[in-house]
Design a protein around this motif. Structure first.
Motif, short mmCIF file in Angstrom:
data_model
loop_
_atom_site.label_atom_id
_atom_site.label_comp_id
_atom_site.label_asym_id
_atom_site.label_seq_id
_atom_site.Cartn_x
_atom_site.Cartn_y
_atom_site.Cartn_z
N ILE A 166 84.23 40.94 29.13
CA ILE A 166 84.05 39.61 29.74
C ILE A 166 82.98 39.77 30.81
O ILE A 166 83.20 40.40 31.85
N VAL A 167 81.82 39.24 30.50
CA VAL A 167 80.64 39.40 31.35
C VAL A 167 80.33 38.07 32.01
O VAL A 167 80.20 37.05 31.33
N VAL A 168 80.23 38.08 33.33
CA VAL A 168 79.89 36.86 34.07
C VAL A 168 78.46 36.96 34.59
O VAL A 168 78.07 37.99 35.17
N LEU A 169 77.70 35.89 34.37
CA LEU A 169 76.34 35.79 34.89
C LEU A 169 76.35 34.88 36.11
O LEU A 169 76.87 33.77 36.06
N CYS A 170 75.82 35.37 37.21
CA CYS A 170 75.71 34.54 38.40
C CYS A 170 74.32 34.70 39.01
O CYS A 170 73.55 35.57 38.60
N GLY A 171 74.03 33.85 39.98
CA GLY A 171 72.72 33.91 40.62
C GLY A 171 72.25 32.50 40.93
O GLY A 171 72.87 31.51 40.54
N PRO A 172 71.14 32.38 41.68
CA PRO A 172 70.64 31.06 42.07
C PRO A 172 70.18 30.26 40.87
O PRO A 172 69.88 30.82 39.81
N SER A 173 70.13 28.95 41.03
CA SER A 173 69.64 28.07 39.96
C SER A 173 68.22 28.47 39.57
O SER A 173 67.42 28.86 40.41
N GLY A 174 67.95 28.36 38.27
CA GLY A 174 66.61 28.70 37.79
C GLY A 174 66.43 30.18 37.50
O GLY A 174 65.33 30.61 37.16
N GLY A 175 67.50 30.96 37.59
CA GLY A 175 67.39 32.40 37.35
C GLY A 175 67.39 32.80 35.89
O GLY A 175 67.16 33.95 35.56
N GLY A 176 67.71 31.84 35.01
CA GLY A 176 67.68 32.13 33.57
C GLY A 176 69.05 32.23 32.92
O GLY A 176 69.15 32.54 31.73
N LYS A 177 70.12 31.95 33.66
CA LYS A 177 71.48 32.17 33.14
C LYS A 177 71.78 31.30 31.91
O LYS A 177 72.19 31.81 30.87
N LEU A 219 92.17 33.03 26.97
CA LEU A 219 91.26 33.65 26.01
C LEU A 219 91.05 35.13 26.36
O LEU A 219 90.98 35.97 25.46
N ALA A 220 90.95 35.42 27.64
CA ALA A 220 90.81 36.82 28.07
C ALA A 220 92.03 37.63 27.64
O ALA A 220 91.91 38.76 27.14
N ASP A 221 93.21 37.03 27.80
CA ASP A 221 94.45 37.71 27.38
C ASP A 221 94.47 37.96 25.88
O ASP A 221 95.10 38.91 25.41
N MET A 222 93.80 37.09 25.12
CA MET A 222 93.73 37.25 23.66
C MET A 222 92.72 38.32 23.24
O MET A 222 92.60 38.65 22.06
N VAL A 251 88.55 37.73 36.46
CA VAL A 251 88.65 37.74 35.00
C VAL A 251 87.64 38.68 34.33
O VAL A 251 87.88 39.14 33.21
N SER A 252 86.54 39.00 35.00
CA SER A 252 85.46 39.74 34.32
C SER A 252 85.63 41.25 34.40
O SER A 252 86.29 41.78 35.30
N ASN A 253 85.00 41.93 33.44
CA ASN A 253 84.86 43.39 33.51
C ASN A 253 83.54 43.77 34.16
O ASN A 253 83.40 44.86 34.72
N ARG A 254 82.58 42.85 34.03
CA ARG A 254 81.21 43.17 34.40
C ARG A 254 80.54 41.93 34.96
O ARG A 254 80.80 40.82 34.50
N MET A 255 79.70 42.13 35.97
CA MET A 255 78.99 41.02 36.61
C MET A 255 77.48 41.30 36.56
O MET A 255 77.05 42.43 36.83
N LEU A 256 76.74 40.26 36.26
CA LEU A 256 75.28 40.35 36.28
C LEU A 256 74.74 39.34 37.28
O LEU A 256 75.21 38.19 37.32
N PHE A 257 73.78 39.76 38.07
CA PHE A 257 73.10 38.88 39.02
C PHE A 257 71.69 38.66 38.50
O PHE A 257 70.89 39.60 38.40
N LEU A 258 71.39 37.40 38.15
CA LEU A 258 70.07 37.06 37.62
C LEU A 258 69.27 36.31 38.67
O LEU A 258 69.78 35.40 39.32
N GLU A 259 68.03 36.70 38.80
CA GLU A 259 67.12 36.00 39.70
C GLU A 259 65.70 36.18 39.22
O GLU A 259 65.32 37.28 38.78
N LYS A 260 64.94 35.10 39.27
CA LYS A 260 63.52 35.13 38.89
C LYS A 260 63.32 35.75 37.51
O LYS A 260 62.48 36.62 37.31
N ALA A 261 64.16 35.29 36.56
CA ALA A 261 64.01 35.62 35.13
C ALA A 261 64.37 37.06 34.78
O ALA A 261 64.11 37.51 33.67
N LYS A 262 64.97 37.77 35.73
CA LYS A 262 65.35 39.17 35.47
C LYS A 262 66.81 39.42 35.84
O LYS A 262 67.38 38.72 36.68
N ILE A 263 67.41 40.43 35.17
CA ILE A 263 68.74 40.90 35.56
C ILE A 263 68.54 41.85 36.73
O ILE A 263 68.05 42.98 36.57
#
Length: 246
Positions: A35-46, A186-189, A206-218
């Protein structure tokens, strides 16, 4: 591509809108049950990242694989049938009941019998706490109920992966919990999920992994607890300090 538990693999993916680069040479592997969550400012590409995985946006360069198979315009319909997507807006057919919204695609595309599809729809609606809404129309539902119906509609197609693009952003605060609880189920499933969300407390839970996106990059890709506690990325720390105050 040798690891057979890699469900999705993006390799050097670039996407541009005119002169604006929204995904810049991005590479990412998603493993089964992650379960991977993408976060970051608007316009980062998420959101664009999710839309390229599902074939809603065509990439300019790079490659995307689903279970080792290259996703191309020729096989995108077949691949997309394995990848469910839930949007900010619910995209339900207003003139159809919940039952018909949920069963029309499994019957037409998966060739399920109507009886089988209705039985499965009822099971999912019960699971997500809206078992009494089968004969309701979308206008009779709250925002949280509509979004749970949208989740069930994706599940009816028996997806391998679920993509969520800010599934709670259009909801009133009291309805957000209903939808987050559905995603927890769904995570439990064991569902593999990629989630764009600003609900950072939920993301951490809920996540196993977090990604921070900014300016079109991880910018940061880390296991969840490390993401919140051990990162040395100043920009991420600044982002978290702002968002955790809200």
């Amino acid at each position: 591509m040798s690891e057979n538990n890699t469900v999705l693999s993006l390799q050097n993916v670039t996407k541009k809108f005119g002169k604006l680069t929204v995904l810049d040479d991005m590479s990412l592997d998603i493993k089964e049950h992650e379960i991977v969550v993408l976060c970051g400012p608007s316009g980062g590409g998420k959101s664009t990242l999710l839309r390229t995985i599902n074939g809603l946006e065509k990439i300019d360069s790079g490659k995307i694989y689903y279970r080792g198979e290259l996703i191309t315009h020729k096989n995108i319909k077949e691949i997309r049938s394995h990848i469910g997507m839930v949007f900010q807006s619910f995209n339900l057919f207003d003139n159809l009941t919940v039952k018909d919204n949920l069963t029309i695609a499994p019957v037409k595309i998966l060739k399920k019998s109507k009886e089988e599809a209705v039985k499965k729809a009822q099971e999912y609606l019960d699971t997500f706490g809206i078992g009494d809404k089968m004969d309701s129309y979308p206008h009779q539902l709250s925002g949280g109920q509509k979004q749970r119906v949208a989740i069930v509609r994706s599940m009816m197609m028996e997806p391998d992966v679920m993509l969520f693009d800010e599934p709670t952003s259009a909801l009133d605060p009291e309805m957000i919990k209903e939808v987050l609880d559905a995603i927890r189920r769904l995570a439990d499933m064991g569902m593999t999920m990629v989630i764009v969300t600003h609900e950072i407390g939920f993301a951490r839970e809920v996540s196993n992994r977090m990604l921070f996106l900014e300016k079109a990059k991880i910018r940061v890709d880390a296991p969840t607890e490390e993401f919140f506690t051990n990162t040395e990325d100043e920009r991420l720390n600044q982002f978290l300090s702002v968002i955790l105050k809200h």
